[in-house]
Write an enzyme that holds these catalytic residues in place. Structure first.
Site, mmCIF file in Angstrom:
data_model
loop_
_atom_site.group_PDB
_atom_site.id
_atom_site.type_symbol
_atom_site.label_atom_id
_atom_site.label_comp_id
_atom_site.label_asym_id
_atom_site.label_seq_id
_atom_site.Cartn_x
_atom_site.Cartn_y
_atom_site.Cartn_z
ATOM 1 N N ASP A 13 2.338 2.009 3.363
ATOM 2 C CA ASP A 13 3.293 1.078 3.981
ATOM 3 C C ASP A 13 4.707 1.484 3.598
ATOM 4 O O ASP A 13 5.645 1.286 4.359
ATOM 5 C CB ASP A 13 3.131 -0.367 3.480
ATOM 6 C CG ASP A 13 1.725 -0.878 3.538
ATOM 7 O OD1 ASP A 13 1.013 -0.519 4.476
ATOM 8 O OD2 ASP A 13 1.354 -1.651 2.624
ATOM 9 N N GLU A 36 -8.647 -13.844 -1.743
ATOM 10 C CA GLU A 36 -7.950 -14.093 -0.466
ATOM 11 C C GLU A 36 -8.648 -15.224 0.276
ATOM 12 O O GLU A 36 -9.878 -15.201 0.475
ATOM 13 C CB GLU A 36 -7.927 -12.822 0.379
ATOM 14 C CG GLU A 36 -7.274 -13.068 1.737
ATOM 15 C CD GLU A 36 -6.852 -11.795 2.461
ATOM 16 O OE1 GLU A 36 -6.494 -10.809 1.793
ATOM 17 O OE2 GLU A 36 -6.883 -11.805 3.701
ATOM 18 N N ASP A 47 -10.864 -11.758 10.379
ATOM 19 C CA ASP A 47 -9.782 -11.995 9.434
ATOM 20 C C ASP A 47 -8.484 -12.201 10.222
ATOM 21 O O ASP A 47 -7.847 -11.243 10.627
ATOM 22 C CB ASP A 47 -9.689 -10.724 8.572
ATOM 23 C CG ASP A 47 -8.983 -10.925 7.267
ATOM 24 O OD1 ASP A 47 -8.657 -12.070 6.941
ATOM 25 O OD2 ASP A 47 -8.767 -9.924 6.562
ATOM 26 N N GLU A 63 -10.487 -7.148 -4.690
ATOM 27 C CA GLU A 63 -10.276 -8.207 -3.702
ATOM 28 C C GLU A 63 -11.548 -8.337 -2.867
ATOM 29 O O GLU A 63 -11.812 -7.515 -1.989
ATOM 30 C CB GLU A 63 -9.078 -7.828 -2.824
ATOM 31 C CG GLU A 63 -8.698 -8.906 -1.841
ATOM 32 C CD GLU A 63 -7.465 -8.515 -1.010
ATOM 33 O OE1 GLU A 63 -6.509 -7.947 -1.561
ATOM 34 O OE2 GLU A 63 -7.491 -8.783 0.196
ATOM 35 N N ASP A 120 -4.308 -13.699 -2.540
ATOM 36 C CA ASP A 120 -3.729 -13.348 -1.248
ATOM 37 C C ASP A 120 -3.726 -14.628 -0.431
ATOM 38 O O ASP A 120 -4.772 -15.120 0.030
ATOM 39 C CB ASP A 120 -4.525 -12.240 -0.550
ATOM 40 C CG ASP A 120 -3.990 -10.858 -0.912
ATOM 41 O OD1 ASP A 120 -3.156 -10.766 -1.838
ATOM 42 O OD2 ASP A 120 -4.392 -9.873 -0.268
ATOM 43 N N HIS A 152 0.893 -1.154 0.000
ATOM 44 C CA HIS A 152 0.000 0.000 0.000
ATOM 45 C C HIS A 152 0.934 1.208 0.000
ATOM 46 O O HIS A 152 1.996 1.162 0.638
ATOM 47 C CB HIS A 152 -0.831 0.116 1.275
ATOM 48 C CG HIS A 152 -1.751 -1.024 1.572
ATOM 49 N ND1 HIS A 152 -1.346 -2.144 2.237
ATOM 50 C CD2 HIS A 152 -3.079 -1.177 1.344
ATOM 51 C CE1 HIS A 152 -2.375 -2.957 2.386
ATOM 52 N NE2 HIS A 152 -3.437 -2.406 1.851
ATOM 53 N N ASP A 154 -5.737 -13.674 9.149
ATOM 54 C CA ASP A 154 -4.542 -13.524 8.295
ATOM 55 C C ASP A 154 -3.379 -14.402 8.736
ATOM 56 O O ASP A 154 -2.235 -13.950 8.847
ATOM 57 C CB ASP A 154 -4.078 -12.053 8.282
ATOM 58 C CG ASP A 154 -4.907 -11.190 7.339
ATOM 59 O OD1 ASP A 154 -5.643 -11.736 6.498
ATOM 60 O OD2 ASP A 154 -4.811 -9.954 7.445
ATOM 61 N N ASP A 191 -0.554 -12.352 2.247
ATOM 62 C CA ASP A 191 -1.248 -11.356 3.070
ATOM 63 C C ASP A 191 -1.470 -12.020 4.428
ATOM 64 O O ASP A 191 -2.589 -12.398 4.784
ATOM 65 C CB ASP A 191 -2.573 -10.944 2.402
ATOM 66 C CG ASP A 191 -3.188 -9.734 3.081
ATOM 67 O OD1 ASP A 191 -2.637 -9.283 4.106
ATOM 68 O OD2 ASP A 191 -4.219 -9.245 2.583
HETATM 69 C C1 XUL Z 1 -7.527 -6.706 4.274
HETATM 70 C C2 XUL Z 1 -6.724 -7.082 3.109
HETATM 71 C C3 XUL Z 1 -5.858 -6.013 2.535
HETATM 72 C C4 XUL Z 1 -5.731 -6.073 1.055
HETATM 73 C C5 XUL Z 1 -4.962 -4.924 0.461
HETATM 74 O O1 XUL Z 1 -8.361 -7.711 4.718
HETATM 75 O O2 XUL Z 1 -6.747 -8.204 2.681
HETATM 76 O O3 XUL Z 1 -4.612 -6.091 3.150
HETATM 77 O O4 XUL Z 1 -5.105 -7.243 0.653
HETATM 78 O O5 XUL Z 1 -5.513 -3.706 0.779
HETATM 79 CO CO CO Z 2 -5.673 -9.160 1.204
#
Ligand code: XUL
Ligand code: CO
Length: 440
Positions: free
Chosen positions: A103, A267, A306, A231, A295, A100, A308, A338
Protein backbone atom coordinates in the site's frame (compact mmCIF):
# COMPACT_ATOMS: atom_id res chain seq x y z
CA UNK A 1 3.14 19.83 -0.81
CA UNK A 2 -0.36 21.15 -1.46
CA UNK A 3 -3.44 20.69 0.66
CA UNK A 4 -5.71 17.93 -0.65
CA UNK A 5 -8.86 18.70 1.29
CA UNK A 6 -9.00 22.48 1.05
CA UNK A 7 -12.65 22.82 1.99
CA UNK A 8 -12.29 20.73 5.15
CA UNK A 9 -10.66 22.04 8.30
CA UNK A 10 -9.75 20.26 11.50
CA UNK A 11 -12.80 18.32 12.66
CA UNK A 12 -13.93 19.82 15.98
CA UNK A 13 -15.76 18.14 18.84
CA UNK A 14 -19.12 19.89 19.15
CA UNK A 15 -21.05 17.52 21.39
CA UNK A 16 -24.18 15.46 20.88
CA UNK A 17 -26.49 18.36 20.06
CA UNK A 18 -24.43 19.52 17.11
CA UNK A 19 -25.94 19.06 13.64
CA UNK A 20 -22.70 19.89 11.85
CA UNK A 21 -21.90 16.78 9.77
CA UNK A 22 -18.20 17.65 9.85
CA UNK A 23 -17.95 17.64 13.65
CA UNK A 24 -17.59 14.92 16.26
CA UNK A 25 -20.63 14.43 18.46
CA UNK A 26 -19.04 11.94 20.90
CA UNK A 27 -15.30 11.83 20.24
CA UNK A 28 -13.55 14.47 22.30
CA UNK A 29 -9.92 13.31 21.97
CA UNK A 30 -8.52 14.93 25.11
CA UNK A 31 -11.51 14.44 27.40
CA UNK A 32 -10.48 12.21 30.29
CA UNK A 33 -12.87 9.40 31.05
CA UNK A 34 -12.17 6.41 33.28
CA UNK A 35 -8.69 7.69 34.05
CA UNK A 36 -7.31 8.59 30.63
CA UNK A 37 -8.01 10.69 27.53
CA UNK A 38 -10.38 9.20 24.98
CA UNK A 39 -7.65 9.16 22.33
CA UNK A 40 -5.56 6.88 24.58
CA UNK A 41 -8.47 4.53 25.25
CA UNK A 42 -9.37 4.27 21.58
CA UNK A 43 -6.03 4.54 19.73
CA UNK A 44 -7.70 5.08 16.37
CA UNK A 45 -5.79 4.12 13.23
CA UNK A 46 -6.22 4.90 9.54
CA UNK A 47 -5.91 1.92 7.17
CA UNK A 48 -3.65 2.85 4.29
CA UNK A 49 -5.15 0.30 1.90
CA UNK A 50 -8.80 1.33 2.03
CA UNK A 51 -8.39 5.03 2.66
CA UNK A 52 -5.46 5.87 0.43
CA UNK A 53 -5.81 3.15 -2.21
CA UNK A 54 -9.37 1.79 -2.30
CA UNK A 55 -11.23 3.41 -5.19
CA UNK A 56 -14.45 1.40 -5.06
CA UNK A 57 -13.46 -1.17 -7.68
CA UNK A 58 -15.51 -4.35 -7.31
CA UNK A 59 -16.03 -7.40 -9.51
CA UNK A 60 -18.91 -5.69 -11.28
CA UNK A 61 -17.32 -2.35 -12.01
CA UNK A 62 -14.38 -0.01 -12.04
CA UNK A 63 -13.51 2.48 -9.33
CA UNK A 64 -15.77 5.40 -8.55
CA UNK A 65 -13.50 7.41 -6.25
CA UNK A 66 -10.36 9.17 -7.45
CA UNK A 67 -7.46 7.87 -5.35
CA UNK A 68 -4.70 8.97 -7.70
CA UNK A 69 -3.90 11.94 -5.44
CA UNK A 70 -3.22 13.94 -8.59
CA UNK A 71 -0.31 11.78 -9.74
CA UNK A 72 -0.10 9.30 -12.61
CA UNK A 73 3.37 7.83 -11.92
CA UNK A 74 3.65 5.20 -9.16
CA UNK A 75 6.53 6.82 -7.29
CA UNK A 76 5.00 10.29 -7.24
CA UNK A 77 1.63 8.80 -6.29
CA UNK A 78 3.11 6.84 -3.37
CA UNK A 79 4.56 10.10 -2.05
CA UNK A 80 1.34 12.05 -2.59
CA UNK A 81 -0.51 9.31 -0.69
CA UNK A 82 1.75 9.96 2.28
CA UNK A 83 0.99 13.69 2.17
CA UNK A 84 -2.75 13.08 1.88
CA UNK A 85 -2.76 10.43 4.63
CA UNK A 86 -1.02 12.70 7.12
CA UNK A 87 -3.44 15.51 6.25
CA UNK A 88 -6.41 13.21 6.89
CA UNK A 89 -4.97 11.99 10.20
CA UNK A 90 -4.22 15.52 11.35
CA UNK A 91 -7.68 16.84 10.45
CA UNK A 92 -9.45 13.89 12.08
CA UNK A 93 -7.26 13.65 15.20
CA UNK A 94 -6.27 10.09 14.28
CA UNK A 95 -3.01 9.24 16.03
CA UNK A 96 -2.04 6.01 14.25
CA UNK A 97 -1.97 4.32 10.86
CA UNK A 98 -1.59 0.74 9.56
CA UNK A 99 -0.16 -0.45 6.26
CA UNK A 100 0.68 -3.36 4.01
CA UNK A 101 4.08 -2.93 2.39
CA UNK A 102 2.49 -2.67 -1.07
CA UNK A 103 0.00 0.00 0.00
CA UNK A 104 2.92 2.28 0.77
CA UNK A 105 4.83 1.48 -2.39
CA UNK A 106 3.86 -0.94 -5.19
CA UNK A 107 5.88 -3.80 -6.72
CA UNK A 108 8.37 -2.83 -9.39
CA UNK A 109 10.42 -5.02 -11.76
CA UNK A 110 12.44 -6.98 -9.18
CA UNK A 111 12.35 -7.57 -5.44
CA UNK A 112 15.55 -5.53 -5.06
CA UNK A 113 14.02 -2.55 -6.88
CA UNK A 114 10.73 -2.91 -4.97
CA UNK A 115 12.65 -2.89 -1.67
CA UNK A 116 14.70 0.15 -2.64
CA UNK A 117 11.57 2.13 -3.55
CA UNK A 118 9.88 1.05 -0.32
CA UNK A 119 12.91 2.38 1.58
CA UNK A 120 12.48 5.78 -0.07
CA UNK A 121 8.83 5.95 0.94
CA UNK A 122 9.44 4.80 4.49
CA UNK A 123 12.14 7.48 4.78
CA UNK A 124 9.51 10.01 3.75
CA UNK A 125 6.89 8.59 6.14
CA UNK A 126 9.43 8.79 8.95
CA UNK A 127 10.03 12.47 8.22
CA UNK A 128 6.30 13.15 8.31
CA UNK A 129 6.00 11.23 11.59
CA UNK A 130 8.69 13.43 13.11
CA UNK A 131 6.81 16.55 11.96
CA UNK A 132 3.32 15.50 13.04
CA UNK A 133 3.70 12.92 15.82
CA UNK A 134 1.51 10.36 14.02
CA UNK A 135 2.52 6.82 14.91
CA UNK A 136 2.48 3.41 13.28
CA UNK A 137 0.07 0.98 14.96
CA UNK A 138 1.10 -2.04 12.89
CA UNK A 139 2.58 -3.11 9.63
CA UNK A 140 2.03 -6.17 7.49
CA UNK A 141 2.99 -7.68 4.14
CA UNK A 142 0.60 -8.07 1.23
CA UNK A 143 1.31 -11.73 0.52
CA UNK A 144 -1.94 -12.46 -1.28
CA UNK A 145 -2.55 -10.21 -4.30
CA UNK A 146 0.29 -11.08 -6.69
CA UNK A 147 -0.29 -14.17 -8.91
CA UNK A 148 2.73 -15.91 -7.30
CA UNK A 149 0.55 -16.26 -4.19
CA UNK A 150 -2.35 -17.93 -5.99
CA UNK A 151 -1.90 -21.17 -3.98
CA UNK A 152 -0.96 -19.41 -0.75
CA UNK A 153 2.22 -17.76 0.56
CA UNK A 154 3.53 -19.46 3.71
CA UNK A 155 1.26 -22.40 2.86
CA UNK A 156 2.08 -22.56 -0.85
CA UNK A 157 2.97 -26.02 -2.20
CA UNK A 158 6.01 -24.31 -3.77
CA UNK A 159 9.11 -23.90 -1.60
CA UNK A 160 10.22 -21.04 -3.87
CA UNK A 161 7.04 -19.14 -3.06
CA UNK A 162 7.70 -19.78 0.65
CA UNK A 163 11.18 -18.29 0.20
CA UNK A 164 9.77 -15.25 -1.62
CA UNK A 165 7.20 -14.81 1.16
CA UNK A 166 9.92 -14.92 3.81
CA UNK A 167 11.91 -12.29 1.91
CA UNK A 168 8.89 -10.03 1.61
CA UNK A 169 7.95 -10.38 5.28
CA UNK A 170 11.55 -9.74 6.36
CA UNK A 171 11.43 -6.39 4.58
CA UNK A 172 7.95 -5.55 5.92
CA UNK A 173 9.17 -6.22 9.48
CA UNK A 174 12.16 -3.96 8.86
CA UNK A 175 9.80 -1.21 7.65
CA UNK A 176 7.60 -1.70 10.73
CA UNK A 177 10.58 -1.43 13.07
CA UNK A 178 11.94 1.60 11.21
CA UNK A 179 8.62 3.43 11.65
CA UNK A 180 8.37 2.55 15.35
CA UNK A 181 5.49 0.07 15.02
CA UNK A 182 4.63 -2.05 18.04
CA UNK A 183 2.54 -4.53 16.08
CA UNK A 184 3.09 -6.82 13.10
CA UNK A 185 0.07 -8.60 11.60
CA UNK A 186 -0.28 -11.94 9.88
CA UNK A 187 -3.54 -12.08 8.00
CA UNK A 188 -3.47 -15.30 5.97
CA UNK A 189 -5.01 -13.88 2.80
CA UNK A 190 -4.65 -17.08 0.80
CA UNK A 191 -3.45 -19.37 3.57
CA UNK A 192 -6.15 -21.98 3.25
CA UNK A 193 -7.54 -24.24 0.58
CA UNK A 194 -10.11 -24.55 -2.16
CA UNK A 195 -10.26 -28.38 -2.12
CA UNK A 196 -8.72 -31.07 0.05
CA UNK A 197 -8.24 -33.16 -3.10
CA UNK A 198 -5.07 -31.20 -3.93
CA UNK A 199 -3.96 -30.13 -0.45
CA UNK A 200 -1.49 -31.45 2.14
CA UNK A 201 -2.99 -29.64 5.12
CA UNK A 202 -0.49 -31.06 7.64
CA UNK A 203 2.55 -29.79 5.73
CA UNK A 204 0.91 -26.44 4.98
CA UNK A 205 0.16 -25.75 8.64
CA UNK A 206 3.64 -26.88 9.73
CA UNK A 207 5.08 -24.51 7.14
CA UNK A 208 2.93 -21.61 8.31
CA UNK A 209 4.31 -22.15 11.81
CA UNK A 210 7.86 -22.37 10.40
CA UNK A 211 7.36 -19.00 8.69
CA UNK A 212 6.05 -17.40 11.89
CA UNK A 213 8.93 -18.76 13.96
CA UNK A 214 11.40 -17.35 11.45
CA UNK A 215 9.60 -14.00 11.58
CA UNK A 216 9.78 -13.87 15.37
CA UNK A 217 13.43 -14.91 15.46
CA UNK A 218 14.43 -12.33 12.87
CA UNK A 219 12.35 -9.48 14.32
CA UNK A 220 13.71 -10.02 17.83
CA UNK A 221 17.25 -10.12 16.40
CA UNK A 222 16.82 -6.59 15.01
CA UNK A 223 15.39 -5.24 18.27
CA UNK A 224 11.64 -5.51 17.68
CA UNK A 225 9.90 -5.68 21.07
CA UNK A 226 6.28 -5.35 19.93
CA UNK A 227 3.57 -7.94 19.43
CA UNK A 228 2.82 -10.24 16.54
CA UNK A 229 -0.83 -10.62 15.70
CA UNK A 230 -2.83 -13.21 13.81
CA UNK A 231 -6.04 -11.86 12.34
CA UNK A 232 -8.59 -14.68 12.21
CA UNK A 233 -10.94 -15.00 9.22
CA UNK A 234 -12.87 -18.15 8.29
CA UNK A 235 -13.18 -17.74 4.52
CA UNK A 236 -12.63 -15.30 1.65
CA UNK A 237 -10.61 -15.30 -0.49
CA UNK A 238 -10.15 -19.05 0.05
CA UNK A 239 -13.04 -21.41 0.75
CA UNK A 240 -11.42 -22.34 4.05
CA UNK A 241 -8.88 -20.09 5.76
CA UNK A 242 -6.67 -21.85 8.30
CA UNK A 243 -6.98 -18.97 10.80
CA UNK A 244 -10.73 -19.62 11.04
CA UNK A 245 -11.47 -17.94 14.36
CA UNK A 246 -9.83 -17.15 17.71
CA UNK A 247 -10.34 -20.64 19.12
CA UNK A 248 -8.82 -22.28 16.03
CA UNK A 249 -5.86 -19.91 16.05
CA UNK A 250 -5.28 -20.58 19.76
CA UNK A 251 -4.99 -24.30 19.03
CA UNK A 252 -2.47 -23.54 16.28
CA UNK A 253 -0.39 -21.18 18.45
CA UNK A 254 -0.24 -23.66 21.31
CA UNK A 255 0.60 -26.62 19.11
CA UNK A 256 3.62 -24.81 17.70
CA UNK A 257 4.71 -22.96 20.87
CA UNK A 258 3.95 -19.51 19.42
CA UNK A 259 1.55 -18.33 22.12
CA UNK A 260 4.03 -16.06 23.89
CA UNK A 261 4.79 -13.92 20.85
CA UNK A 262 1.40 -13.83 19.16
CA UNK A 263 -1.86 -12.17 20.09
CA UNK A 264 -5.11 -11.70 18.20
CA UNK A 265 -6.13 -8.89 15.90
CA UNK A 266 -9.91 -9.28 15.99
CA UNK A 267 -11.93 -7.95 13.07
CA UNK A 268 -15.68 -7.47 13.54
CA UNK A 269 -16.65 -8.51 10.01
CA UNK A 270 -14.48 -11.64 10.22
CA UNK A 271 -16.31 -12.63 13.41
CA UNK A 272 -19.61 -12.29 11.54
CA UNK A 273 -18.30 -14.53 8.73
CA UNK A 274 -17.32 -17.15 11.34
CA UNK A 275 -20.89 -16.94 12.65
CA UNK A 276 -19.74 -15.46 15.91
CA UNK A 277 -20.53 -12.13 17.44
CA UNK A 278 -17.72 -9.55 17.57
CA UNK A 279 -17.97 -9.74 21.37
CA UNK A 280 -17.52 -13.52 21.31
CA UNK A 281 -14.21 -13.26 19.49
CA UNK A 282 -13.01 -10.54 21.85
CA UNK A 283 -14.09 -12.56 24.89
CA UNK A 284 -12.24 -15.67 23.70
CA UNK A 285 -9.11 -13.57 23.18
CA UNK A 286 -9.43 -11.88 26.57
CA UNK A 287 -10.07 -15.13 28.43
CA UNK A 288 -6.92 -16.65 26.93
CA UNK A 289 -4.65 -13.60 27.38
CA UNK A 290 -4.21 -13.10 23.67
CA UNK A 291 -6.27 -9.95 23.20
CA UNK A 292 -4.13 -7.63 21.09
CA UNK A 293 -5.72 -5.28 18.61
CA UNK A 294 -8.93 -4.65 16.68
CA UNK A 295 -9.88 -4.10 13.05
CA UNK A 296 -12.93 -1.92 13.55
CA UNK A 297 -15.56 -2.33 10.88
CA UNK A 298 -18.87 -4.09 10.45
CA UNK A 299 -20.36 -6.63 8.10
CA UNK A 300 -23.88 -7.36 7.08
CA UNK A 301 -25.46 -10.48 8.51
CA UNK A 302 -27.55 -10.88 5.34
CA UNK A 303 -24.42 -11.09 3.17
CA UNK A 304 -21.83 -13.84 3.20
CA UNK A 305 -18.79 -11.75 2.41
CA UNK A 306 -16.49 -9.17 3.93
CA UNK A 307 -18.20 -5.83 3.30
CA UNK A 308 -15.75 -3.87 5.49
CA UNK A 309 -18.28 -1.16 6.31
CA UNK A 310 -17.44 1.68 8.61
CA UNK A 311 -18.85 0.69 12.01
CA UNK A 312 -22.04 2.47 13.02
CA UNK A 313 -23.63 -0.16 15.26
CA UNK A 314 -23.38 1.42 18.71
CA UNK A 315 -24.58 -1.69 20.56
CA UNK A 316 -21.74 -3.81 19.14
CA UNK A 317 -19.22 -1.02 19.72
CA UNK A 318 -20.31 -0.73 23.36
CA UNK A 319 -19.93 -4.46 23.95
CA UNK A 320 -16.56 -4.33 22.19
CA UNK A 321 -15.30 -1.51 24.40
CA UNK A 322 -16.64 -3.33 27.45
CA UNK A 323 -14.37 -6.28 26.55
CA UNK A 324 -11.46 -3.93 25.87
CA UNK A 325 -11.85 -2.24 29.28
CA UNK A 326 -12.19 -5.60 31.00
CA UNK A 327 -8.99 -6.72 29.27
CA UNK A 328 -7.25 -3.74 30.89
CA UNK A 329 -7.35 -1.59 27.73
CA UNK A 330 -5.03 -1.67 24.75
CA UNK A 331 -1.30 -2.03 25.29
CA UNK A 332 0.31 -2.09 21.86
CA UNK A 333 -2.95 -2.45 19.93
CA UNK A 334 -5.68 -0.05 18.93
CA UNK A 335 -8.76 0.41 16.75
CA UNK A 336 -7.78 0.23 13.10
CA UNK A 337 -10.56 1.18 10.71
CA UNK A 338 -10.24 -1.70 8.27
CA UNK A 339 -13.23 -0.16 6.56
CA UNK A 340 -14.16 1.48 3.31
CA UNK A 341 -16.82 3.96 2.29
CA UNK A 342 -19.50 2.40 0.06
CA UNK A 343 -18.86 2.52 -3.67
CA UNK A 344 -21.54 5.17 -4.02
CA UNK A 345 -19.90 7.36 -1.34
CA UNK A 346 -17.15 8.41 -3.68
CA UNK A 347 -16.32 12.06 -2.92
CA UNK A 348 -13.33 13.25 -0.85
CA UNK A 349 -15.76 14.48 1.84
CA UNK A 350 -17.04 10.91 2.20
CA UNK A 351 -13.67 9.90 3.64
CA UNK A 352 -14.29 12.36 6.47
CA UNK A 353 -17.95 11.44 6.94
CA UNK A 354 -16.98 7.75 7.15
CA UNK A 355 -14.28 8.25 9.75
CA UNK A 356 -16.44 10.62 11.78
CA UNK A 357 -19.20 7.98 11.79
CA UNK A 358 -16.81 5.21 12.83
CA UNK A 359 -14.93 7.23 15.43
CA UNK A 360 -18.09 8.64 17.00
CA UNK A 361 -19.56 5.13 17.14
CA UNK A 362 -16.59 3.84 19.12
CA UNK A 363 -16.39 6.97 21.26
CA UNK A 364 -20.03 6.45 22.17
CA UNK A 365 -19.31 2.75 22.67
CA UNK A 366 -16.52 3.67 25.09
CA UNK A 367 -18.76 6.06 27.01
CA UNK A 368 -21.44 3.37 27.33
CA UNK A 369 -18.93 0.68 28.33
CA UNK A 370 -17.53 2.91 31.08
CA UNK A 371 -21.09 3.42 32.29
CA UNK A 372 -21.84 -0.31 32.19
CA UNK A 373 -18.92 -0.91 34.49
CA UNK A 374 -19.65 2.03 36.80
CA UNK A 375 -23.33 1.08 36.93
CA UNK A 376 -22.31 -2.43 37.99
CA UNK A 377 -25.70 -4.12 37.61
CA UNK A 378 -24.57 -6.47 34.84
CA UNK A 379 -21.23 -7.37 36.44
CA UNK A 380 -22.92 -7.90 39.81
CA UNK A 381 -25.48 -10.21 38.27
CA UNK A 382 -22.77 -12.34 36.67
CA UNK A 383 -20.79 -12.44 39.89
CA UNK A 384 -23.79 -13.61 41.88
CA UNK A 385 -24.72 -16.15 39.20
CA UNK A 386 -21.41 -17.90 39.83
CA UNK A 387 -21.33 -17.44 43.61
CA UNK A 388 -21.64 -21.19 44.24
CA UNK A 389 -17.98 -21.43 43.18
CA UNK A 390 -16.64 -19.16 45.89
CA UNK A 391 -17.33 -21.42 48.85
CA UNK A 392 -18.48 -24.90 49.83
CA UNK A 393 -18.41 -27.66 47.25
CA UNK A 394 -17.72 -25.24 44.37
CA UNK A 395 -14.55 -23.99 46.03
CA UNK A 396 -13.51 -27.59 46.82
CA UNK A 397 -13.85 -28.45 43.10
CA UNK A 398 -11.73 -25.46 42.08
CA UNK A 399 -9.14 -26.23 44.76
CA UNK A 400 -9.03 -29.83 43.48
CA UNK A 401 -9.92 -31.14 46.93
CA UNK A 402 -12.63 -33.46 45.60
CA UNK A 403 -13.04 -36.01 42.79
CA UNK A 404 -15.83 -38.17 41.43
CA UNK A 405 -16.22 -40.25 44.59
CA UNK A 406 -16.66 -37.23 46.86
CA UNK A 407 -18.99 -35.55 44.38
CA UNK A 408 -21.14 -38.64 44.10
CA UNK A 409 -21.41 -38.78 47.88
CA UNK A 410 -22.29 -35.05 47.98
CA UNK A 411 -24.97 -35.42 45.27
CA UNK A 412 -26.51 -38.46 46.91
CA UNK A 413 -26.73 -36.70 50.25
CA UNK A 414 -27.94 -33.40 48.83
CA UNK A 415 -30.68 -34.74 46.58
CA UNK A 416 -32.23 -32.79 43.66
CA UNK A 417 -30.65 -29.40 42.88
CA UNK A 418 -33.03 -26.55 43.57
CA UNK A 419 -31.42 -23.77 45.57
CA UNK A 420 -28.55 -22.72 43.23
CA UNK A 421 -30.61 -22.74 40.03
CA UNK A 422 -31.52 -19.08 39.54
CA UNK A 423 -33.06 -17.52 36.44
CA UNK A 424 -30.63 -16.44 33.69
CA UNK A 425 -32.60 -13.15 33.48
CA UNK A 426 -31.55 -12.51 29.87
CA UNK A 427 -34.42 -10.13 29.14
CA UNK A 428 -33.83 -8.17 32.34
CA UNK A 429 -30.15 -7.78 31.45
CA UNK A 430 -30.96 -6.69 27.90
CA UNK A 431 -33.31 -4.14 29.33
CA UNK A 432 -30.61 -2.88 31.72
CA UNK A 433 -28.28 -2.58 28.73
CA UNK A 434 -30.85 -0.41 26.90
CA UNK A 435 -31.37 1.65 30.01
CA UNK A 436 -27.64 2.34 30.30
CA UNK A 437 -27.25 3.04 26.59
CA UNK A 438 -30.11 5.45 26.26
CA UNK A 439 -29.73 7.34 29.51
CA UNK A 440 -26.36 8.76 28.46
C1 XUL B 1 -8.84 -8.70 4.88
C2 XUL B 1 -8.26 -7.96 6.00
C3 XUL B 1 -6.89 -7.42 5.79
C4 XUL B 1 -6.05 -7.44 7.02
C5 XUL B 1 -4.62 -7.01 6.78
O1 XUL B 1 -10.08 -9.24 5.15
O2 XUL B 1 -8.89 -7.78 7.01
O3 XUL B 1 -7.00 -6.13 5.28
O4 XUL B 1 -6.57 -6.61 8.00
O5 XUL B 1 -3.99 -7.79 5.84
CO1 CO C 1 -8.52 -6.67 8.71
Amino acid sequence: MGEFFKNIGKIPYEGKNSTNPLAFKYYDPDEVIAGKPMREHLRFALSWWHTMGGDGTDMFGVGTADKTWGESEPEARAKAKVDAAFEIMEKLSIDYFCFHDRDLSPEYGSLAETNAKLDEITDYVKEKQAQTGAKLLWGTAKCFDHPRYMHGAGTSPSADVFAFTAAQIKKAIEATVKLGGKGYVFWGGREGYETLLNTNTALELDNMARLMKMAVRYARSIGYTGDFYIEPKPKEPTKHQYDFDTATVLGFLRKYGLENDFKMNIEANHATLAQHTFQHELRMARDNNVFGSIDANQGDTLLGWDTDQFPTNVYDAALCMYEVLKAGGFTNGGLNFDAKARRGSFTPEDIFHSYIAGMDTFALGLRIAVKMIEDGRIDKFVEERYSSWTNGIGKDIIDEKVGFEELEKYALEKGEVTDSLGSGRQEMLESIMNNIMFSL
